[in-house]
Design a protein around this motif. Structure first.
Motif, PDB file in Angstrom:
ATOM      1  N   ILE A   1       0.837  -1.209   0.000  1.00 32.74           N
ATOM      2  CA  ILE A   1       0.000   0.000   0.000  1.00 32.74           C
ATOM      3  C   ILE A   1       0.868   1.252   0.000  1.00 32.74           C
ATOM      4  O   ILE A   1       0.583   2.230  -0.705  1.00 32.74           O
ATOM      5  CB  ILE A   1      -0.949   0.000   1.212  1.00 32.74           C
ATOM      6  CG1 ILE A   1      -1.939  -1.158   1.114  1.00 32.74           C
ATOM      7  CG2 ILE A   1      -1.697   1.325   1.305  1.00 32.74           C
ATOM      8  CD1 ILE A   1      -2.827  -1.300   2.322  1.00 32.74           C
ATOM      9  N   GLY A   2       1.957   1.230   0.796  1.00 35.04           N
ATOM     10  CA  GLY A   2       2.858   2.375   0.850  1.00 35.04           C
ATOM     11  C   GLY A   2       3.476   2.681  -0.501  1.00 35.04           C
ATOM     12  O   GLY A   2       3.503   3.841  -0.943  1.00 35.04           O
ATOM     13  N   CYS A   3       3.948   1.639  -1.187  1.00 30.79           N
ATOM     14  CA  CYS A   3       4.531   1.836  -2.524  1.00 30.79           C
ATOM     15  C   CYS A   3       3.487   2.365  -3.505  1.00 30.79           C
ATOM     16  O   CYS A   3       3.780   3.225  -4.340  1.00 30.79           O
ATOM     17  CB  CYS A   3       5.107   0.518  -3.035  1.00 30.79           C
ATOM     18  SG  CYS A   3       6.604  -0.022  -2.186  1.00 30.79           S
ATOM     19  N   GLY A   4       2.253   1.853  -3.392  1.00 30.15           N
ATOM     20  CA  GLY A   4       1.182   2.307  -4.275  1.00 30.15           C
ATOM     21  C   GLY A   4       0.867   3.787  -4.077  1.00 30.15           C
ATOM     22  O   GLY A   4       0.695   4.532  -5.044  1.00 30.15           O
ATOM     23  N   LEU A   5       0.808   4.217  -2.816  1.00 28.77           N
ATOM     24  CA  LEU A   5       0.515   5.627  -2.529  1.00 28.77           C
ATOM     25  C   LEU A   5       1.662   6.531  -2.981  1.00 28.77           C
ATOM     26  O   LEU A   5       1.425   7.638  -3.490  1.00 28.77           O
ATOM     27  CB  LEU A   5       0.251   5.815  -1.034  1.00 28.77           C
ATOM     28  CG  LEU A   5      -1.062   5.227  -0.501  1.00 28.77           C
ATOM     29  CD1 LEU A   5      -1.138   5.400   1.006  1.00 28.77           C
ATOM     30  CD2 LEU A   5      -2.259   5.888  -1.172  1.00 28.77           C
ATOM     31  N   ILE A   6       2.885   6.088  -2.771  1.00 30.56           N
ATOM     32  CA  ILE A   6       4.046   6.878  -3.213  1.00 30.56           C
ATOM     33  C   ILE A   6       4.048   7.028  -4.732  1.00 30.56           C
ATOM     34  O   ILE A   6       4.260   8.125  -5.277  1.00 30.56           O
ATOM     35  CB  ILE A   6       5.354   6.234  -2.732  1.00 30.56           C
ATOM     36  CG1 ILE A   6       5.459   6.337  -1.205  1.00 30.56           C
ATOM     37  CG2 ILE A   6       6.559   6.892  -3.391  1.00 30.56           C
ATOM     38  CD1 ILE A   6       6.611   5.558  -0.621  1.00 30.56           C
ATOM     39  N   LEU A   7       3.772   5.921  -5.442  1.00 31.07           N
ATOM     40  CA  LEU A   7       3.726   5.965  -6.902  1.00 31.07           C
ATOM     41  C   LEU A   7       2.597   6.871  -7.380  1.00 31.07           C
ATOM     42  O   LEU A   7       2.775   7.662  -8.316  1.00 31.07           O
ATOM     43  CB  LEU A   7       3.531   4.555  -7.458  1.00 31.07           C
ATOM     44  CG  LEU A   7       3.460   4.424  -8.991  1.00 31.07           C
ATOM     45  CD1 LEU A   7       4.755   4.926  -9.625  1.00 31.07           C
ATOM     46  CD2 LEU A   7       3.177   2.982  -9.396  1.00 31.07           C
ATOM     47  N   TYR A   8       1.452   6.774  -6.720  1.00 35.07           N
ATOM     48  CA  TYR A   8       0.303   7.627  -7.070  1.00 35.07           C
ATOM     49  C   TYR A   8       0.650   9.101  -6.890  1.00 35.07           C
ATOM     50  O   TYR A   8       0.337   9.945  -7.752  1.00 35.07           O
ATOM     51  CB  TYR A   8      -0.896   7.243  -6.204  1.00 35.07           C
ATOM     52  CG  TYR A   8      -2.086   8.160  -6.372  1.00 35.07           C
ATOM     53  CD1 TYR A   8      -2.951   8.030  -7.457  1.00 35.07           C
ATOM     54  CD2 TYR A   8      -2.347   9.166  -5.430  1.00 35.07           C
ATOM     55  CE1 TYR A   8      -4.042   8.875  -7.601  1.00 35.07           C
ATOM     56  CE2 TYR A   8      -3.437  10.011  -5.574  1.00 35.07           C
ATOM     57  CZ  TYR A   8      -4.276   9.863  -6.661  1.00 35.07           C
ATOM     58  OH  TYR A   8      -5.354  10.699  -6.805  1.00 35.07           O
ATOM     59  N   ALA A   9       1.294   9.439  -5.769  1.00 29.30           N
ATOM     60  CA  ALA A   9       1.661  10.827  -5.492  1.00 29.30           C
ATOM     61  C   ALA A   9       2.647  11.351  -6.527  1.00 29.30           C
ATOM     62  O   ALA A   9       2.530  12.492  -6.991  1.00 29.30           O
ATOM     63  CB  ALA A   9       2.247  10.938  -4.092  1.00 29.30           C
TER      64      ALA A   9
END
Length: 221
Positions: free
Chosen positions: A105-113
């Motif tokens: 989830i952390g990687c997904g949010l970072i990529l999204y940002a």
């Protein structure tokens, strides 16, 4: 007795409608010429970029990025995601499961940002380019642009194009000593569709213009 007469007179006076205030007509439309086209359109560009691409617009992106970093770090530091307790042969056994949920989830949010930030910058650069093209086109064929403000509406003219709109077209307006800002919900909500500089008008002209527009458009000044 005097008290009763006072009440009767007050009632009779209030029963009749009061005459509406008479607004002086515009003898001639107010014409506003803009000779410094470059400065005018640069200011419009600056206002647009500040409204839609200021640092405040990056706050949601930073929030997603911060949450992503937090989940990523906590995922690596915790060592496991779930603590599963089972009973085997009457004895309690605890198993630590690591599915990498926080890390994922952390990687997904970072990529999204990151993608949202890139999209924001691309959109800002494209907007700058469009404003530059419009400004250069106006400068190339015009020495001036002109607004004409009358009792019924607003008229814009340049060598590139002309348009005319009634005051009722706009949903509301704001007026200062320096500018008349006209807003339409069909444009961008909260951002003026048209900004007319009023620097060359005197206080009497501004007041008269304000009264005429207020009769037809909501005044949020």
């Amino acid at each position: 007795m005097i008290y009763l007469l006072t009440l009767v007179l007050k009632y009779v006076t209030n029963s009749y409608p009061r005459p509406l205030a008479v607004i002086r007509k515009m003898e001639q439309p107010i014409k506003i010429k803009i000779l410094d086209i470059d400065s005018y359109y640069k200011q419009m560009e600056k206002n647009f970029l500040q409204h839609f691409y200021s640092n405040k617009t990056l706050i949601p992106i930073l929030i997603f990025f911060g949450i992503g970093i937090f989940l990523l770090i906590s995922g690596f530091m915790s060592g496991y995601d779930l603590e599963v307790t089972t009973f085997k042969n009457g004895e309690e056994e605890t198993t630590l499961k690591n599915y990498g949920i926080s890390i994922g989830i952390g990687c997904g949010l970072i990529l999204y940002a990151i993608l949202k930030f890139i999209d924001n910058r691309k959109s800002k650069n494209a907007t700058k380019l469009l404003h530059n093209i419009k400004r250069n086109n106006e400068k190339r064929v015009n020495k001036k642009v002109e607004f004409e403000l009358s009792e019924n509406g607003i008229y814009f003219s340049s060598n590139l194009y002309n348009w005319k709109k009634k005051w009722e077209y706009y949903d509301y307006f704001k007026m200062t000593n320096n500018s008349l800002n006209l807003y339409s919900n069909s444009y961008y909500s909260g951002f003026p569709e048209i900004v007319v500089p009023l620097n060359n008008l005197n206080s009497e002209q501004i007041e008269l213009l304000n009264k005429h527009i207020s009769r037809k458009v909501k005044n949020y000044s």
